[in-house]
Motif scaffolding. Structure first.
Motif, PDB file in Angstrom:
ATOM      1  N   UNK A 178       0.826  -1.209   0.000  1.00  0.00           N
ATOM      2  CA  UNK A 178       0.000   0.000   0.000  1.00  0.00           C
ATOM      3  C   UNK A 178       0.858   1.257   0.000  1.00  0.00           C
ATOM      4  N   UNK A 179       1.721   1.344  -0.988  1.00  0.00           N
ATOM      5  CA  UNK A 179       2.613   2.485  -1.136  1.00  0.00           C
ATOM      6  C   UNK A 179       2.575   2.963  -2.567  1.00  0.00           C
ATOM      7  N   UNK A 180       2.172   4.168  -2.858  1.00  0.00           N
ATOM      8  CA  UNK A 180       1.792   5.195  -1.915  1.00  0.00           C
ATOM      9  C   UNK A 180       0.499   4.839  -1.186  1.00  0.00           C
ATOM     10  N   UNK A 190      -1.509   1.363 -14.889  1.00  0.00           N
ATOM     11  CA  UNK A 190      -0.218   1.577 -15.535  1.00  0.00           C
ATOM     12  C   UNK A 190      -0.226   2.865 -16.362  1.00  0.00           C
ATOM     13  N   UNK A 191      -1.346   3.185 -17.002  1.00  0.00           N
ATOM     14  CA  UNK A 191      -1.468   4.462 -17.707  1.00  0.00           C
ATOM     15  C   UNK A 191      -1.292   5.625 -16.739  1.00  0.00           C
ATOM     16  N   UNK A 192      -1.943   5.527 -15.588  1.00  0.00           N
ATOM     17  CA  UNK A 192      -1.844   6.581 -14.573  1.00  0.00           C
ATOM     18  C   UNK A 192      -0.412   6.686 -14.037  1.00  0.00           C
ATOM     19  N   UNK A 193       0.213   5.548 -13.784  1.00  0.00           N
ATOM     20  CA  UNK A 193       1.585   5.522 -13.289  1.00  0.00           C
ATOM     21  C   UNK A 193       2.537   6.141 -14.304  1.00  0.00           C
ATOM     22  N   UNK A 194       2.395   5.750 -15.555  1.00  0.00           N
ATOM     23  CA  UNK A 194       3.245   6.299 -16.613  1.00  0.00           C
ATOM     24  C   UNK A 194       3.094   7.805 -16.739  1.00  0.00           C
ATOM     25  N   UNK A 242      10.384  17.479 -10.779  1.00  0.00           N
ATOM     26  CA  UNK A 242      10.002  17.385  -9.376  1.00  0.00           C
ATOM     27  C   UNK A 242       9.747  15.926  -9.005  1.00  0.00           C
ATOM     28  N   UNK A 243       9.665  15.633  -7.714  1.00  0.00           N
ATOM     29  CA  UNK A 243       9.404  14.245  -7.297  1.00  0.00           C
ATOM     30  C   UNK A 243       8.034  13.768  -7.777  1.00  0.00           C
ATOM     31  N   UNK A 244       7.869  12.473  -7.942  1.00  0.00           N
ATOM     32  CA  UNK A 244       6.564  11.930  -8.337  1.00  0.00           C
ATOM     33  C   UNK A 244       5.489  12.310  -7.316  1.00  0.00           C
ATOM     34  N   UNK A 245       4.299  12.598  -7.823  1.00  0.00           N
ATOM     35  CA  UNK A 245       3.171  13.001  -6.979  1.00  0.00           C
ATOM     36  C   UNK A 245       2.270  11.789  -6.749  1.00  0.00           C
ATOM     37  N   UNK A 246       2.528  11.082  -5.655  1.00  0.00           N
ATOM     38  CA  UNK A 246       1.776   9.876  -5.343  1.00  0.00           C
ATOM     39  C   UNK A 246       0.288  10.129  -5.179  1.00  0.00           C
ATOM     40  N   UNK A 247      -0.063  11.271  -4.594  1.00  0.00           N
ATOM     41  CA  UNK A 247      -1.480  11.565  -4.392  1.00  0.00           C
ATOM     42  C   UNK A 247      -2.184  11.804  -5.728  1.00  0.00           C
ATOM     43  N   UNK A 248      -1.533  12.493  -6.649  1.00  0.00           N
ATOM     44  CA  UNK A 248      -2.127  12.708  -7.975  1.00  0.00           C
ATOM     45  C   UNK A 248      -2.317  11.370  -8.694  1.00  0.00           C
ATOM     46  N   UNK A 249      -1.378  10.467  -8.523  1.00  0.00           N
ATOM     47  CA  UNK A 249      -1.452   9.124  -9.098  1.00  0.00           C
ATOM     48  C   UNK A 249      -2.680   8.381  -8.557  1.00  0.00           C
ATOM     49  N   UNK A 250      -2.829   8.366  -7.233  1.00  0.00           N
ATOM     50  CA  UNK A 250      -3.972   7.692  -6.616  1.00  0.00           C
ATOM     51  C   UNK A 250      -5.280   8.343  -7.051  1.00  0.00           C
TER      52      UNK A 250
END
Length: 144
Positions: free
Chosen positions: A84-86, A111-115, A126-134
């Motif tokens: 469960x990360x992020x 995978x589309x969202x992750x990419x 900038x660092x990956x935005x885990x919240x935007x991904x979720x």
């Protein structure tokens, strides 16, 4: 943190495919990879010859999938869900899988969202935005 090279990734998937074909024992991560390999018979030829796979590194076939990247992303999503990360990704993927009625199809959307998250992160420096991904995965889970 372990960061395998492109050659390492190709060797890994080819080794798992060979073990799968010969019904050999596998480590936990190999079993997970074997499950995703089984879901993608269109890539089996790519995994059947490690020397050919290594020789094709760096080739750019426009419009063609990279089976090694594709399966690596399946593994990444599976690992993200397992820990469960992020935070929140497991629930978002489960919601999407329930909505689609198919974990494999849901993985492709995730995978589309992750990419996209990775691309936006690199583009913006900038660092990956885990919240935007979720949030992107959740939006897919709540729309038709």
């Amino acid at each position: 943190m372990f960061q395998p090279s492109q050659a390492d990734v190709r060797r890994f998937f080819c080794s798992v495919y060979a073990k799968q074909q010969q019904a050999q024992p596998m480590e936990a991560i190999e079993l997970l990879a074997a499950q995703w390999i089984a879901e993608h018979p269109e890539y089996h030829a790519d995994f059947s010859d490690v020397d050919a796979a290594l020789a094709r590194m760096g080739e750019h076939n426009s419009g063609a999938d990279n089976p090694f990247l594709h399966l690596s992303m399946h593994l990444s999503v599976s690992e993200q869900c397992s820990i469960d990360q992020p935070p929140g990704i497991r629930q978002a993927v489960e919601l999407l899988a329930a909505r689609r009625g198919d974990l494999h199809a849901a993985h492709h959307e995730v995978m589309d969202c992750l990419g996209r998250m990775i691309w936006e992160s690199q583009r913006a420096g900038r660092p990956p935005d885990g919240q935007a991904y979720i949030d992107a995965v959740r939006r897919r889970a709540t729309r038709d």
